[in-house]
Motif scaffolding. Structure first.
Motif, PDB file in Angstrom:
ATOM      1  N   GLY A  31       0.819  -1.216   0.000  1.00  0.00           N
ATOM      2  CA  GLY A  31       0.000   0.000   0.000  1.00  0.00           C
ATOM      3  C   GLY A  31       0.847   1.258   0.000  1.00  0.00           C
ATOM      4  N   ALA A  32       1.930   1.260   0.765  1.00  0.00           N
ATOM      5  CA  ALA A  32       2.822   2.428   0.797  1.00  0.00           C
ATOM      6  C   ALA A  32       3.486   2.631  -0.563  1.00  0.00           C
ATOM      7  CB  ALA A  32       3.871   2.251   1.885  1.00  0.00           C
ATOM      8  N   ALA A  33       3.941   1.551  -1.161  1.00  0.00           N
ATOM      9  CA  ALA A  33       4.557   1.661  -2.484  1.00  0.00           C
ATOM     10  C   ALA A  33       3.531   2.126  -3.517  1.00  0.00           C
ATOM     11  CB  ALA A  33       5.160   0.323  -2.899  1.00  0.00           C
ATOM     12  N   PHE A  34       2.330   1.600  -3.428  1.00  0.00           N
ATOM     13  CA  PHE A  34       1.273   1.982  -4.360  1.00  0.00           C
ATOM     14  C   PHE A  34       0.900   3.453  -4.181  1.00  0.00           C
ATOM     15  CE2 PHE A  34      -3.282   2.172  -5.470  1.00  0.00           C
ATOM     16  CZ  PHE A  34      -3.149   1.881  -6.813  1.00  0.00           C
ATOM     17  N   THR A  35       0.898   3.933  -2.937  1.00  0.00           N
ATOM     18  CA  THR A  35       0.600   5.342  -2.674  1.00  0.00           C
ATOM     19  C   THR A  35       1.624   6.231  -3.364  1.00  0.00           C
ATOM     20  OG1 THR A  35      -0.430   4.804  -0.577  1.00  0.00           O
ATOM     21  CG2 THR A  35       0.312   7.059  -0.849  1.00  0.00           C
ATOM     22  N   LEU A  96      -9.274   9.562  -5.055  1.00  0.00           N
ATOM     23  CA  LEU A  96     -10.202   8.955  -6.010  1.00  0.00           C
ATOM     24  C   LEU A  96      -9.493   7.978  -6.941  1.00  0.00           C
ATOM     25  CD1 LEU A  96     -12.470  12.002  -6.921  1.00  0.00           C
ATOM     26  CD2 LEU A  96     -13.058  10.011  -5.528  1.00  0.00           C
ATOM     27  N   ILE A  97      -8.289   8.329  -7.388  1.00  0.00           N
ATOM     28  CA  ILE A  97      -7.538   7.415  -8.257  1.00  0.00           C
ATOM     29  C   ILE A  97      -7.161   6.156  -7.481  1.00  0.00           C
ATOM     30  CG2 ILE A  97      -5.357   7.119  -9.479  1.00  0.00           C
ATOM     31  CD1 ILE A  97      -5.611  10.098 -10.279  1.00  0.00           C
ATOM     32  N   THR A  98      -6.684   6.325  -6.253  1.00  0.00           N
ATOM     33  CA  THR A  98      -6.328   5.168  -5.427  1.00  0.00           C
ATOM     34  C   THR A  98      -7.539   4.282  -5.203  1.00  0.00           C
ATOM     35  OG1 THR A  98      -4.630   6.467  -4.306  1.00  0.00           O
ATOM     36  CG2 THR A  98      -5.336   4.435  -3.229  1.00  0.00           C
ATOM     37  N   ALA A  99      -8.670   4.881  -4.840  1.00  0.00           N
ATOM     38  CA  ALA A  99      -9.889   4.107  -4.590  1.00  0.00           C
ATOM     39  C   ALA A  99     -10.348   3.377  -5.847  1.00  0.00           C
ATOM     40  CB  ALA A  99     -10.999   5.031  -4.076  1.00  0.00           C
ATOM     41  N   ALA A 100     -10.259   4.035  -6.997  1.00  0.00           N
ATOM     42  CA  ALA A 100     -10.676   3.396  -8.247  1.00  0.00           C
ATOM     43  C   ALA A 100      -9.776   2.217  -8.589  1.00  0.00           C
ATOM     44  CB  ALA A 100     -10.671   4.416  -9.393  1.00  0.00           C
ATOM     45  N   TYR A 103     -10.488  -0.617  -6.192  1.00  0.00           N
ATOM     46  CA  TYR A 103     -11.785  -1.238  -6.487  1.00  0.00           C
ATOM     47  C   TYR A 103     -11.719  -2.100  -7.746  1.00  0.00           C
ATOM     48  CZ  TYR A 103     -16.651  -1.965  -7.580  1.00  0.00           C
ATOM     49  OH  TYR A 103     -17.840  -2.555  -7.896  1.00  0.00           O
ATOM     50  N   PHE A 104     -11.213  -1.516  -8.837  1.00  0.00           N
ATOM     51  CA  PHE A 104     -11.245  -2.229 -10.119  1.00  0.00           C
ATOM     52  C   PHE A 104     -10.194  -3.328 -10.239  1.00  0.00           C
ATOM     53  CE2 PHE A 104     -13.422   1.752 -11.371  1.00  0.00           C
ATOM     54  CZ  PHE A 104     -14.620   1.169 -11.751  1.00  0.00           C
ATOM     55  N   LEU A 105      -9.070  -3.200  -9.538  1.00  0.00           N
ATOM     56  CA  LEU A 105      -8.023  -4.207  -9.655  1.00  0.00           C
ATOM     57  C   LEU A 105      -8.010  -5.221  -8.510  1.00  0.00           C
ATOM     58  CD1 LEU A 105      -4.973  -2.181 -10.996  1.00  0.00           C
ATOM     59  CD2 LEU A 105      -6.620  -3.551 -12.274  1.00  0.00           C
ATOM     60  N   MET A 106      -8.669  -4.891  -7.398  1.00  0.00           N
ATOM     61  CA  MET A 106      -8.622  -5.810  -6.261  1.00  0.00           C
ATOM     62  C   MET A 106     -10.009  -6.240  -5.785  1.00  0.00           C
ATOM     63  SD  MET A 106      -5.619  -4.057  -4.068  1.00  0.00           S
ATOM     64  CE  MET A 106      -4.153  -3.465  -4.886  1.00  0.00           C
ATOM     65  N   VAL A 107     -10.860  -5.281  -5.467  1.00  0.00           N
ATOM     66  CA  VAL A 107     -12.156  -5.601  -4.863  1.00  0.00           C
ATOM     67  C   VAL A 107     -13.075  -6.301  -5.858  1.00  0.00           C
ATOM     68  CG1 VAL A 107     -14.241  -4.603  -3.833  1.00  0.00           C
ATOM     69  CG2 VAL A 107     -11.991  -3.752  -3.177  1.00  0.00           C
TER      70      VAL A 107
END
Length: 158
Positions: A31-35, A96-100, A103-107
């Protein structure tokens, strides 16, 4: 006292070796790297594109609550009360980009996978139920045949 220390250390060791703690640690690191990736995307691509509609970078958009708003060369406020709404907008875009992406790649894929597994499990349970009913019917037929055989031909049930 040493037994208490041993039990504390054993408890800590059990806590660390639990699978969900390891999974959580991996999730935090990823998550830190993704942020960092998302923040770089917003600052390097999104902010300049949004800023292209104006005259400056999105982080530099401000309004002045109390005039005159002046900053020095380092960007520190010298006078006035600036409202940094561009920074808030930039952070909102990052969120919003992180949430999208999450959502689309994991959830969403995980929800589809879990729904497919649930359907497969329900189908297996239904097949097992049908087999149980079939077995029960066969056993009833065998019982009835044995009862009829014990009574002999021509005898009716009492």
């Amino acid at each position: 006292m040493s037994k208490e220390k041993e039990s504390v250390l054993e408890g800590f060791k059990a806590f660390l070796t639990r699978g969900n703690v390891i999974d959580l640690a991996v999730a935090v690191v990823i998550g830190a790297a993704f942020t960092n990736v998302v923040n770089s995307l917003v600052k390097g691509v999104i902010n300049p594109v949004v800023g292209a509609f104006g005259t400056k970078d999105l982080d530099r958009y401000t309004s002045c609550l109390k005039d005159p708003c002046e900053t020095n060369a380092a960007g520190d406020v010298v006078s006035g009360i600036p409202i940094m709404w561009g920074t808030v907008l930039s952070s909102t875009l990052s969120f919003l980009i992180t949430a999208a992406v999450v959502y689309f790649l994991m959830v969403m894929p995980m929800a589809k996978y879990l729904a497919r597994r649930a359907r497969q499990q329900a189908a297996r349970e239904q097949v097992e139920e049908v087999l149980e009913v079939s077995e029960l019917e066969v056993l009833k037929e065998i019982r009835d045949a044995l009862v009829a055989q014990q009574r002999g031909p021509g005898r009716d049930a009492p």
